[in-house]
Design a protein around this motif. Structure first.
Motif, PDB file in Angstrom:
ATOM      1  N   LEU A  47       0.828  -1.204   0.000  1.00  0.00           N
ATOM      2  CA  LEU A  47       0.000   0.000   0.000  1.00  0.00           C
ATOM      3  C   LEU A  47       0.865   1.259   0.000  1.00  0.00           C
ATOM      4  O   LEU A  47       0.529   2.260  -0.654  1.00  0.00           O
ATOM      5  CB  LEU A  47      -0.924  -0.015   1.219  1.00  0.00           C
ATOM      6  N   GLN A  48       1.978   1.218   0.694  1.00  0.00           N
ATOM      7  CA  GLN A  48       2.898   2.356   0.700  1.00  0.00           C
ATOM      8  C   GLN A  48       3.417   2.659  -0.700  1.00  0.00           C
ATOM      9  O   GLN A  48       3.518   3.825  -1.098  1.00  0.00           O
ATOM     10  CB  GLN A  48       4.072   2.066   1.646  1.00  0.00           C
ATOM     11  N   ASP A  49       3.761   1.631  -1.462  1.00  0.00           N
ATOM     12  CA  ASP A  49       4.222   1.845  -2.837  1.00  0.00           C
ATOM     13  C   ASP A  49       3.151   2.540  -3.676  1.00  0.00           C
ATOM     14  O   ASP A  49       3.449   3.415  -4.486  1.00  0.00           O
ATOM     15  CB  ASP A  49       4.603   0.509  -3.473  1.00  0.00           C
ATOM     16  N   VAL A  50       1.892   2.135  -3.463  1.00  0.00           N
ATOM     17  CA  VAL A  50       0.800   2.755  -4.223  1.00  0.00           C
ATOM     18  C   VAL A  50       0.639   4.217  -3.832  1.00  0.00           C
ATOM     19  O   VAL A  50       0.507   5.109  -4.686  1.00  0.00           O
ATOM     20  CB  VAL A  50      -0.510   1.980  -3.996  1.00  0.00           C
ATOM     21  N   LEU A  51       0.653   4.487  -2.516  1.00  0.00           N
ATOM     22  CA  LEU A  51       0.375   5.833  -2.030  1.00  0.00           C
ATOM     23  C   LEU A  51       1.509   6.820  -2.290  1.00  0.00           C
ATOM     24  O   LEU A  51       1.266   8.004  -2.536  1.00  0.00           O
ATOM     25  CB  LEU A  51       0.074   5.788  -0.522  1.00  0.00           C
ATOM     26  N   TRP A  52       2.734   6.321  -2.244  1.00  0.00           N
ATOM     27  CA  TRP A  52       3.875   7.236  -2.298  1.00  0.00           C
ATOM     28  C   TRP A  52       4.649   7.179  -3.617  1.00  0.00           C
ATOM     29  O   TRP A  52       5.549   8.007  -3.838  1.00  0.00           O
ATOM     30  CB  TRP A  52       4.815   6.954  -1.136  1.00  0.00           C
TER      31      TRP A  52
END
Length: 426
Positions: A47-52
């Motif tokens: 999810l971090q990869d998607v958000l950032w």
């Protein structure tokens, strides 16, 4: 009339047999605890990869621009606040009132707790996974264990889950043994201390081995080895550890004040949205390395310390300290150990940048020691973490000396944990 003599009571099992019967449940709890941590961590990373990365690239904005950090942290606060407001059990009690090892929560609270933990980790909140993951594993082990083995002591499941989670977090069962030594030794119970640590140590070993084989975590910062200790290092270690303890105490004393301010808002959605906004502003001030739990970020600092000045390291240490206080008091679920490690590493590198004759391994380990003593009030955990970051046994004598004045500064002071009435524990 002759009376029958009462039948003799069955002989109690020997200590060795009693400990042997605990190995299988200990191993099972340790493996399961590591898998829960691993699952949440992997989901948060995706999810971090998607958000950032994915999302800002699609929008044509910088993933770590000041604007995106403010927007993303504010949105994370809003999302977490809405989840806390709506899910069953409200994702557990007020996180400012919880520690690393607490009484078991109801199982129905765990889905919401794990969801908000994942959102916080991915969204860049300055908290680690240790408190909520440990709480979730304790609740699961307590609930399932009492049904599988109703005759086993209920407290056993708490210690097994705590040990398995801590072992997985640090990649070694030694961390679990050290933390639980302080906890178990303070409680009355039969048997020698090592008898009472036997099953938790097995759970910690199972948790750490599971995590090592699947994710291979490492705390080593790969700093230059600490060679040629000098008498002047004694003074340096004491000063740096004491400075770390004082910075940690600033956070401790700010903790109840910040909590009262957020509590005055009355609504968790509003409090966490405002908290997210403040975290975004702090991230814009300190840079993107001051976001997230801090474990990956300290490796970046240690790999290229020459890229920042002493002033920039000092700003990062202060900003991360403020972010830790904000995140832990506005309602985000998370632990304080990993952010405190970041504060200590930044402070230690600041000391090394100011006085180049102070070895970086010594400066970093002593600063981490001081900050952790103030924030966690766990002596063994603080010493262990400080030493494992530099993977150099040569610093241990200096760390033991440095811990003495640092502990004198923090002992008897308020802790970074509140009672239900908002007053700090001591």
């Amino acid at each position: 009339m002759a009376t029958e003599s009462p039948s003799p009571a069955p002989a109690a099992p020997s200590p060795a047999l009693r400990l042997l019967t605990a190995i299988v449940p200990a191993l099972a709890v340790g493996v399961a605890s590591a898998l829960v941590l691993l699952g949440v961590s992997l989901l948060a990373e995706e999810l971090q990869d998607v958000l950032w990365e994915t999302l800002p690239d699609a929008l044509g904005v910088g993933g770590y621009s000041s604007l995106w950090m403010i927007v993303m942290l504010t949105a994370t606060g809003l999302a977490v606040g809405l989840v806390v407001r709506t899910v069953h059990g409200h994702a557990g009690p007020d996180p400012a009132t919880t520690g690393l090892v607490d009484t078991p929560m109801a199982p129905g609270v765990l889905p919401g707790l794990l969801l908000v933990t994942t959102l916080s980790l991915a969204g860049g909140v300055s908290l680690g996974p240790e408190n909520p993951i440990t709480a979730a594993n304790i609740a699961l082990a307590y609930w399932l264990g009492r049904r599988a083995l109703p005759g086993a002591p209920a407290e056993m499941w708490i210690f097994l889950a705590a040990a398995g989670t801590v072992g997985a977090l640090f990649g070694t069962p030694i961390a679990a043994a050290l933390i639980l030594t302080e906890n178990i030794a303070s409680r009355p119970g039969p048997g020698a201390l090592w008898d009472r640590l036997f099953a938790p140590l097995a759970a910690g070993a199972a948790g750490s081995l599971t995590m090592t084989l699947t994710a291979n975590p490492s705390f080593d910062l790969s700093l230059p080895a600490y060679t040629n200790p000098a008498w002047s290092d004694l003074l340096s270690s004491v000063v740096i550890a004491s400075a770390g303890a004082l910075l940690g105490l600033l956070a401790v004393y700010a903790f109840p004040v910040a909590h009262r301010l957020f509590e005055a808002l009355r609504y968790p959605v509003l409090a966490m949205t405002l908290g997210g906004l403040l975290l975004g502003l702090l991230g814009a001030l300190g840079g993107h390395l001051t976001l997230f739990k801090g474990l990956d970020e300290v490796k970046v600092l240690a790999a290229h310390p020459g890229d920042w000045t002493a002033g920039e390291f000092a700003v990062m240490a202060v900003v991360k300290t403020a972010a830790l206080v904000v995140a832990a008091t506005c309602g985000f679920r998370g632990g304080r150990i990993f952010p405190a490690v970041f504060v200590g590493v930044a402070l230690g590198l600041c000391a090394n940048a100011l006085v180049g004759s102070v070895p970086p391994a010594l400066a970093v380990s002593c600063a981490v020691l001081g900050v952790l003593l103030a924030v966690t009030r766990q002596g063994w955990l603080s010493l262990f973490t400080a030493a494992v970051l530099v993977s150099d046994t040569a610093v241990l004598p200096m760390l033991c000396i440095a811990s003495l004045p640092a502990w004198l500064l923090v002992t008897g002071r308020p802790q970074m944990q509140l009672r239900e009435d908002g007053t700090p524990l001591k």
